[in-house]
Design a protein around this motif. Structure first.
Motif, mmCIF file in Angstrom:
data_model
loop_
_atom_site.group_PDB
_atom_site.id
_atom_site.type_symbol
_atom_site.label_atom_id
_atom_site.label_comp_id
_atom_site.label_asym_id
_atom_site.label_seq_id
_atom_site.Cartn_x
_atom_site.Cartn_y
_atom_site.Cartn_z
ATOM 1 N N TYR A 96 0.994 -1.105 -0.135
ATOM 2 C CA TYR A 96 -0.009 -0.010 0.043
ATOM 3 C C TYR A 96 0.941 1.047 0.265
ATOM 4 N N ARG B 286 -7.033 2.730 3.264
ATOM 5 C CA ARG B 286 -7.688 1.241 3.378
ATOM 6 C C ARG B 286 -6.816 0.366 4.245
ATOM 7 N N LEU C 20 2.688 0.885 -8.667
ATOM 8 C CA LEU C 20 1.443 0.231 -8.877
ATOM 9 C C LEU C 20 1.078 -0.417 -9.864
ATOM 10 N N GLN D 37 0.270 -4.570 -10.875
ATOM 11 C CA GLN D 37 -0.855 -4.553 -11.856
ATOM 12 C C GLN D 37 -0.383 -5.528 -12.938
ATOM 13 N N GLN E 232 -8.877 -6.852 -1.458
ATOM 14 C CA GLN E 232 -10.348 -6.582 -0.798
ATOM 15 C C GLN E 232 -10.263 -6.509 0.741
ATOM 16 N N PHE F 220 -2.631 6.911 -7.541
ATOM 17 C CA PHE F 220 -4.296 6.167 -7.585
ATOM 18 C C PHE F 220 -5.040 6.573 -8.829
#
Ligand SMILES: N[C@@H](CCC(=O)N[C@@H](CS)C(=O)NCC(=O)O)C(=O)O
Length: 221
Positions: A9, A15, A41, A45, A67, A220
């Motif tokens: 993160y 989150r 990131l 991905q 999640q 993001f």
């Protein structure tokens, strides 16, 4: 590989913070890999490490979990912080979802236009005082225990303490009318694993500063 969960993160609450809290409360050491740029990131991905192309992602027990809610449920179940039966789990889920709603309201304050922030924050604090905290005060009263569910610490207690401290950053006297929440806060803050996490220098993250927002947006968006 150290065997410790590895958290992917940014170096901010977001989150991932409830996941850090829960691991810390369970006494589990963890490692963090911070995303510094959009390329970091993209790399995750492109490697196929992110099921929905999003973080938080936690490497744990040979899985690459994404999640937030699923990750929290797994950690809570694994470390015995999720009640003793389905009914306790149902209560824990309800309490936690209420806290998630309050958390979302608080977080949304960052995205308000500058001239609306104060008014929005006042509305959120009003909701905290009239809708959310009375529920937890009542639960503690009806239940007659130090904890929200059963007679031992659960993920609901951990998340409630996290949110109390978060709200107090904006409104230090928020618990003035909630005596049971005050003693809940004092007792849970003193549980050794939690106490350690509350010390400066732990992996607990500081409040997000306005100046950090462009950096996070760049990663993001
Ligand atoms: N439902 C997901 C949402 C995750 C999410 O929105 N992650 C954001 C960062 S906080 C993200 O990775 N955004 C990049 C993108 O969507 O491409 C969860 O709770 O984990």
């Amino acid at each position: 590989m150290s065997g410790k969960p590895r958290l992917h993160y940014v170096n901010a609450r977001g989150r991932m913070e409830p996941i850090r809290w829960l691991l810390a409360a369970a006494g589990v050491e963890f490692e963090e890999a911070f995303l510094e740029t959009k390329d970091d990131l993209k790399k995750l991905q492109t490697n196929g490490d992110l099921l929905f192309q999003q973080v938080p992602m936690v490497e744990i027990d040979g899985m690459k979990m994404v999640q937030t809610r699923a990750i929290l449920s797994y950690i809570a179940g694994k470390y015995n912080l999720y009640g003793k039966d389905l009914k306790e789990r149902a209560l824990i889920d309800m309490y936690v979802e209420g806290l998630a709603d309050l958390n979302e309201l608080i977080t949304s304050n960052f995205f308000q236009p500058a001239d609306k922030k104060e008014e929005h924050l006042a509305t959120v604090m009003d909701k905290a005082t009239t809708r959310y905290f009375p529920v937890y005060e009542k639960v503690l009263k009806g239940h007659g225990q130090d904890f929200l569910v059963g007679n031992k610490l659960s993920r609901a207690d951990v998340q409630l303490l996290e949110i109390i401290l978060l709200v107090e950053e904006s409104k230090p006297d928020i618990l003035a009318k909630f005596p049971l929440l005050q003693s809940f806060k004092a007792k849970t803050s003193n549980i050794p694993n939690i106490k350690k996490f509350l010390q400066p220098g732990s992996q607990r993250k500081l409040p997000l500063q306005e100046k950090d927002i462009p950096r996070l947006m760049q990663i993001f968006h």
